[in-house]
Write an enzyme that holds these catalytic residues in place. Sequence first.
Site, mmCIF file in Angstrom:
data_model
loop_
_atom_site.group_PDB
_atom_site.id
_atom_site.type_symbol
_atom_site.label_atom_id
_atom_site.label_comp_id
_atom_site.label_asym_id
_atom_site.label_seq_id
_atom_site.Cartn_x
_atom_site.Cartn_y
_atom_site.Cartn_z
ATOM 1 N N LYS A 15 0.819 -1.216 0.000
ATOM 2 C CA LYS A 15 0.000 0.000 0.000
ATOM 3 C C LYS A 15 0.856 1.271 0.000
ATOM 4 O O LYS A 15 0.398 2.325 -0.439
ATOM 5 C CB LYS A 15 -0.946 0.002 1.204
ATOM 6 N N GLU A 69 -5.407 13.682 -2.678
ATOM 7 C CA GLU A 69 -5.077 14.372 -1.424
ATOM 8 C C GLU A 69 -5.239 13.432 -0.231
ATOM 9 O O GLU A 69 -4.431 13.403 0.683
ATOM 10 C CB GLU A 69 -6.010 15.586 -1.236
ATOM 11 N N GLY A 87 -1.613 -0.147 9.206
ATOM 12 C CA GLY A 87 -2.252 0.466 8.038
ATOM 13 C C GLY A 87 -3.697 0.868 8.287
ATOM 14 O O GLY A 87 -4.111 1.975 7.915
ATOM 15 N N THR A 114 3.501 -1.872 20.205
ATOM 16 C CA THR A 114 4.807 -1.240 19.991
ATOM 17 C C THR A 114 4.633 0.268 20.129
ATOM 18 O O THR A 114 4.055 0.924 19.258
ATOM 19 C CB THR A 114 5.343 -1.586 18.579
ATOM 20 N N LYS A 174 5.545 2.877 17.356
ATOM 21 C CA LYS A 174 4.667 3.030 16.185
ATOM 22 C C LYS A 174 3.482 3.929 16.526
ATOM 23 O O LYS A 174 3.024 4.716 15.700
ATOM 24 C CB LYS A 174 4.158 1.665 15.726
#
Length: 288
Positions: A71, A83, A134, A157, A160
Amino acid sequence: MNINWNTQIYCLIGHPISKTLSPIIHNNFYRLINENSIYLAFDVKEKHLSTIVEAIKILDIKGFNVTIPYKTTIINYLDEISEEAKLIGAVNTVKNVDGKLVGYNTDGMGFIKSLELNNIDVKGKNILILGAGGGAKAIGTSLAFIGVDSIFISNRTLGKAKKLSEKLKHQFPEVSIDYGELDLKKIDKKKIHMIINCTSIGMYPNIDKSPIDLDGFSKDLVVYDIVYKPINTKLLKLAQDKGYKTMDGLTMLIFQGLYSQQIWLDNKNYDIYEYYDEIRRNLEKYVE
Ligand code: NAP
């Protein structure tokens, strides 16, 4: 289905793509609108990604979806991105306009549409997102864009969660954004209006796992699990036991697909609600 010389091809690329539901969504849609198109799924190894993109142009494949793990990397092969895809930093839908590839992201739009369908207004609300991958990125960006009051990102985590939180803070300074671990020690649970599970905890085969327990939240809580295998996850069952409103991941999955169709078919003003029920009925046969 009547395949002939005029059949248009659409596809999904990803790796692995075993048992993906996308062909079922899209081919059902073509059947319902009587469109002479077919949607296929291709398992593409990373070393073949650039060749596949060239092949898509040569074969004049009109559009394709992109799933894990491409992705973000697919952006390097595109001529333009929307956008929304820029804000999210990922593309899941590509349209081939006479050899020019334009990327979009319909995950966030699909999520927001699923809220509308269920009459859930999130403007001014406090949202807890579990996960920072994602799905969390697309949903967090779309929620910040439409004007929620606050987003708290909890993730296993911490680094992240911090990264996603800093990205959103930079893009949407008017939204209050914070992060922490999955133990939720940093949050005031009573102030949370909606929890969205964007981790893969509870996904098949680990169907007896829930990312959090649901003690201490207010009675008006909405619990949304974007996991769709199974449809009714452990987290959703815990929420239903407590009487909370719940939403499953199949709705978002169908809407992100229907939004891709809107993009590919030149926004022919399809009323995308119209096809939702029938597509969902067909999909439910494949997901328990
Ligand atoms: P991803 O980018 O790989 O992110 C996975 C997330 O889950 C990360 O936050 C990861 O935490 C967390 N996680 C995974 N295993 C964990 C564990 N054992 N304990 C704690 N945290 C764990 O995946 P994604 O694309 O966001 O997808 C996540 C889930 O959402 C999948 O089940 C996917 O099928 C579903 N999904 C549904 C839709 C829809 O349309 N309904 C759309 C997208 C995704 P770390 O950062 O610590 O690794």
